[in-house]
Enzyme design. Structure first.
Site, PDB file in Angstrom:
ATOM      1  N   GLU A  91      72.391  21.689  31.729  1.00  0.00           N
ATOM      2  CA  GLU A  91      71.551  22.023  32.864  1.00  0.00           C
ATOM      3  C   GLU A  91      71.733  21.044  33.843  1.00  0.00           C
ATOM      4  O   GLU A  91      70.872  21.210  34.431  1.00  0.00           O
ATOM      5  CB  GLU A  91      70.086  21.448  32.245  1.00  0.00           C
ATOM      6  CG  GLU A  91      69.250  22.305  30.717  1.00  0.00           C
ATOM      7  CD  GLU A  91      68.517  21.665  30.907  1.00  0.00           C
ATOM      8  OE1 GLU A  91      67.610  21.641  31.567  1.00  0.00           O
ATOM      9  OE2 GLU A  91      68.085  22.017  29.271  1.00  0.00           O
ATOM     10  N   ASN A 115      69.320  17.731  22.385  1.00  0.00           N
ATOM     11  CA  ASN A 115      68.948  18.069  24.203  1.00  0.00           C
ATOM     12  C   ASN A 115      67.818  17.400  25.362  1.00  0.00           C
ATOM     13  O   ASN A 115      66.413  17.155  24.746  1.00  0.00           O
ATOM     14  CB  ASN A 115      68.772  19.309  24.591  1.00  0.00           C
ATOM     15  CG  ASN A 115      69.366  19.716  25.918  1.00  0.00           C
ATOM     16  OD1 ASN A 115      70.780  19.807  26.610  1.00  0.00           O
ATOM     17  ND2 ASN A 115      68.447  20.329  26.406  1.00  0.00           N
ATOM     18  N   GLU A 155      64.056  17.321  24.549  1.00  0.00           N
ATOM     19  CA  GLU A 155      63.530  16.116  24.817  1.00  0.00           C
ATOM     20  C   GLU A 155      62.367  15.605  24.212  1.00  0.00           C
ATOM     21  O   GLU A 155      60.789  15.588  24.595  1.00  0.00           O
ATOM     22  CB  GLU A 155      62.378  17.206  26.690  1.00  0.00           C
ATOM     23  CG  GLU A 155      63.166  17.866  26.982  1.00  0.00           C
ATOM     24  CD  GLU A 155      63.433  18.572  29.049  1.00  0.00           C
ATOM     25  OE1 GLU A 155      61.602  18.837  28.477  1.00  0.00           O
ATOM     26  OE2 GLU A 155      63.608  18.965  29.215  1.00  0.00           O
ATOM     27  N   ASP A 191      72.101  20.392  37.520  1.00  0.00           N
ATOM     28  CA  ASP A 191      72.662  20.958  39.342  1.00  0.00           C
ATOM     29  C   ASP A 191      72.548  19.637  39.649  1.00  0.00           C
ATOM     30  O   ASP A 191      71.500  18.223  38.783  1.00  0.00           O
ATOM     31  CB  ASP A 191      70.896  21.082  39.017  1.00  0.00           C
ATOM     32  CG  ASP A 191      69.733  21.129  38.672  1.00  0.00           C
ATOM     33  OD1 ASP A 191      69.726  19.735  37.758  1.00  0.00           O
ATOM     34  OD2 ASP A 191      68.596  21.986  38.258  1.00  0.00           O
ATOM     35  N   HIS A 216      70.420  16.309  35.244  1.00  0.00           N
ATOM     36  CA  HIS A 216      69.369  17.216  36.535  1.00  0.00           C
ATOM     37  C   HIS A 216      69.507  15.820  37.593  1.00  0.00           C
ATOM     38  O   HIS A 216      68.866  15.053  37.202  1.00  0.00           O
ATOM     39  CB  HIS A 216      68.180  17.291  36.240  1.00  0.00           C
ATOM     40  CG  HIS A 216      68.064  18.697  35.752  1.00  0.00           C
ATOM     41  ND1 HIS A 216      68.079  20.113  35.565  1.00  0.00           N
ATOM     42  CD2 HIS A 216      67.766  18.931  34.173  1.00  0.00           C
ATOM     43  CE1 HIS A 216      67.935  20.781  35.012  1.00  0.00           C
ATOM     44  NE2 HIS A 216      67.687  20.539  33.872  1.00  0.00           N
TER      45      HIS A 216
END
Ligand code: G2I
Length: 475
Positions: A272, A206, A165, A274, A243
């Site tokens: 990650e 990432n 990030e 979701d 996400h």
């Protein structure tokens, strides 16, 4: 039996049947019976195309039998959700704590699962001592942290999120942070340091909101990766956190994003995943993500960010594949079905140290073999072996100091830098001088080396690295 057509290649799972001893005696050892059953778990189905299907795991849930039951049954990869973050692994400077991360790693490896490491350098979740650091002290601390953690997990972690990030949410530029203020090259130094510490791990950048190809943030990361590949900075992979929710929805150009990164010569991983929502809408989006990954040969695998909805950092958005009781949701079924439909095979990716297909414009950065000698099995005193990872304008080096047949209680290694080069920082050793002959002496905790054992220290420098075997003096 499934009513699907029998898939080809790796989708064809086989059953090996050992025939009776009489058949063995007759020279027929094994019969291979093809079986076209669809895989019944996420991990097994992903494995059929050479991929993994993983989940984030929290160490404190490893005592929850429902949780562990689903984990062991369905997944073949894990990412520690918080336990490898900087605040968890180095709570006090130079005091490392791997207990909780090890609980996850040991569980995973015992189950034959892969481990993704998350994360070595990040503006967030820094321990207090690091939050208040800046400049060269912070740069040095970052290098030390990456070196120590990646070295500790060498051979256990197959992929590292080296930097997490680092881009701003809008505009396509870097995010401001104490790490960014140490200099724009902090990301490439992080990658070079990680490569030197673990030459076999796949190294990823990432981030979130880099899933939609049209977003400026995606383009910013793409341009960084393109630049890194052109200059030989050791990056192997981009992690798309994915996400998804109404503010950051799945977009049909997701596959374009994956293909575009892959075309630069890096792998992609969904790191990650979701998806907030419920029912068929959520199920369809999960299937779309799976189909996109399976369509891109360099998409290595998918990790969901938790097991049950109640395990999620966004529990109220019910974004996962199992409900709070551990029951499979519609999204689980659509995910498994999409995995079972198959796709491109993810090739066994070459080790990261394999030279790039197109030569970088600057000197290669793969670690050079040690120029030092292996310590002799006998003899007192100490010996030093030296490994360097160099790029245009700089280098990081690791020196292994070994005791001979007697223990040493203190040591110093000396290296001579070429004219114009300078040591900018060292870890696990105290440097005297920065140019010419530089002496690296033990620090308080690593002076004593048992007979036949060794310890390591490292340093970073500008210019070209020293050559030759370091001289070692024991005390
Ligand atoms: O925020 C979602 C993810 C975005 N990408 C990077 C991931 O590392 C991040 O994961 C989340 C975890 O799922 C949360 O569990 O990262 C958060 C911040 O590190 C995690 O939250 C933290 C809380 O902020 C802490 O207060 C808490 O002590 O979880 C910790 C452990 O439960």
């Amino acid at each position: 039996m499934s009513d699907r057509p029998v898939p080809r290649g790796p989708r064809l799972r086989t059953t090996l049947t050992l025939l009776a001893a009489s058949a063995l005696a007759g020279g027929v050892a094994l019969a291979v019976a093809p079986s076209a059953d669809a895989a019944t778990t996420l991990g097994a189905s992903a494995a059929a195309t050479g991929r993994y299907f993983g989940t984030a795991v929290a160490a404190n849930k490893l005592s929850d039998s429902t949780y562990v039951g689903i984990l062991n049954r369905e997944f073949n990869a894990v990412t520690p959700e918080n336990e490898m973050k900087i605040d968890a692994t180095e709570p006090q400077q130079n005091q490392f704590s791997f207990t909780n991360a090890d609980r996850i790693v040991n569980h995973a490896l015992a189950q034959g699962m892969k481990v993704r490491g998350h994360t070595l350098a990040w503006y967030s979740q820094q321990p207090g001592w690091m939050q208040s650091m800046e400049g060269s002290a912070l740069r040095s601390a970052m290098i030390n942290h990456i070196t120590r953690v990646a070295t500790y997990y060498r051979g256990k972690v197959f992929t590292w999120d080296v930097v997490n990030e680092a881009f701003a949410d809008s505009g396509g530029g870097r995010r401001d942070s104490n790490l960014q203020r140490t200099g724009n090259d902090w990301i490439e130094v992080a990658f070079r340091t990680a490569r030197a510490a673990d030459p076999d791990a796949k190294l990823c950048y990432n981030d979130y909101n880099i899933d939609n190809w049209t977003w400026a943030k995606t383009q910013g990361v793409y341009n960084m990766v393109r630049d890194f590949k052109a200059r030989g900075v050791p990056i192997d992979c981009v992690g798309l956190q994915s996400h998804f929710n109404s503010g950051s929805p799945y977009a049909s150009n997701y596959r374009t994003t994956m293909e575009s990164f892959a075309a630069l010569g890096v792998d992609v991983q969904v790191t990650e995943l979701d998806i907030e929502g419920s029912g068929q809408t959520q199920a369809t989006t999960y299937a779309n993500v799976v189909r996109d990954c399976l369509a891109v040969p360099r998409c290595n695998g998918i990790t969901v960010w938790g097991i049950r909805d109640s395990d999620s950092w966004r529990a109220s958005g019910t974004p996962l594949l199992f409900d709070g009781s551990g029951n499979k949701k519609a999204a689980y079924n659509s995910t498994l079905e999409a995995l079972n439909a198959g796709g491109t095979t993810n090739p066994t990716t070459p080790p990261p140290t394999t030279p790039p297909t197109s030569p970088p414009t600057s000197p290669p950065v793969s670690p050079t073999p040690p120029t030092g000698t292996t310590p002799p099995p006998s003899g007192t005193g100490c010996t030093a072996a030296y490994t360097v990872n160099a790029w245009t304008g700089g280098f990081t080096a690791t020196v292994k100091v070994s005791a001979g047949s007697a223990a040493v209680t203190g040591w110093a290694a000396t290296l001579t830098l070429p004219s114009g080069s300078a040591v900018t920082n060292a870890w696990n050793a105290q440097a005297t001088g920065s140019t010419g002959a530089v002496r690296f002496a033990n620090v308080s905790y690593n002076g004593r080396i048992a007979a036949g054992s060794s310890t390591e220290f490292g340093f970073q420098g500008t210019g070209t690295p020293p050559t030759g075997t370091p001289a070692c003096a024991a005390s």
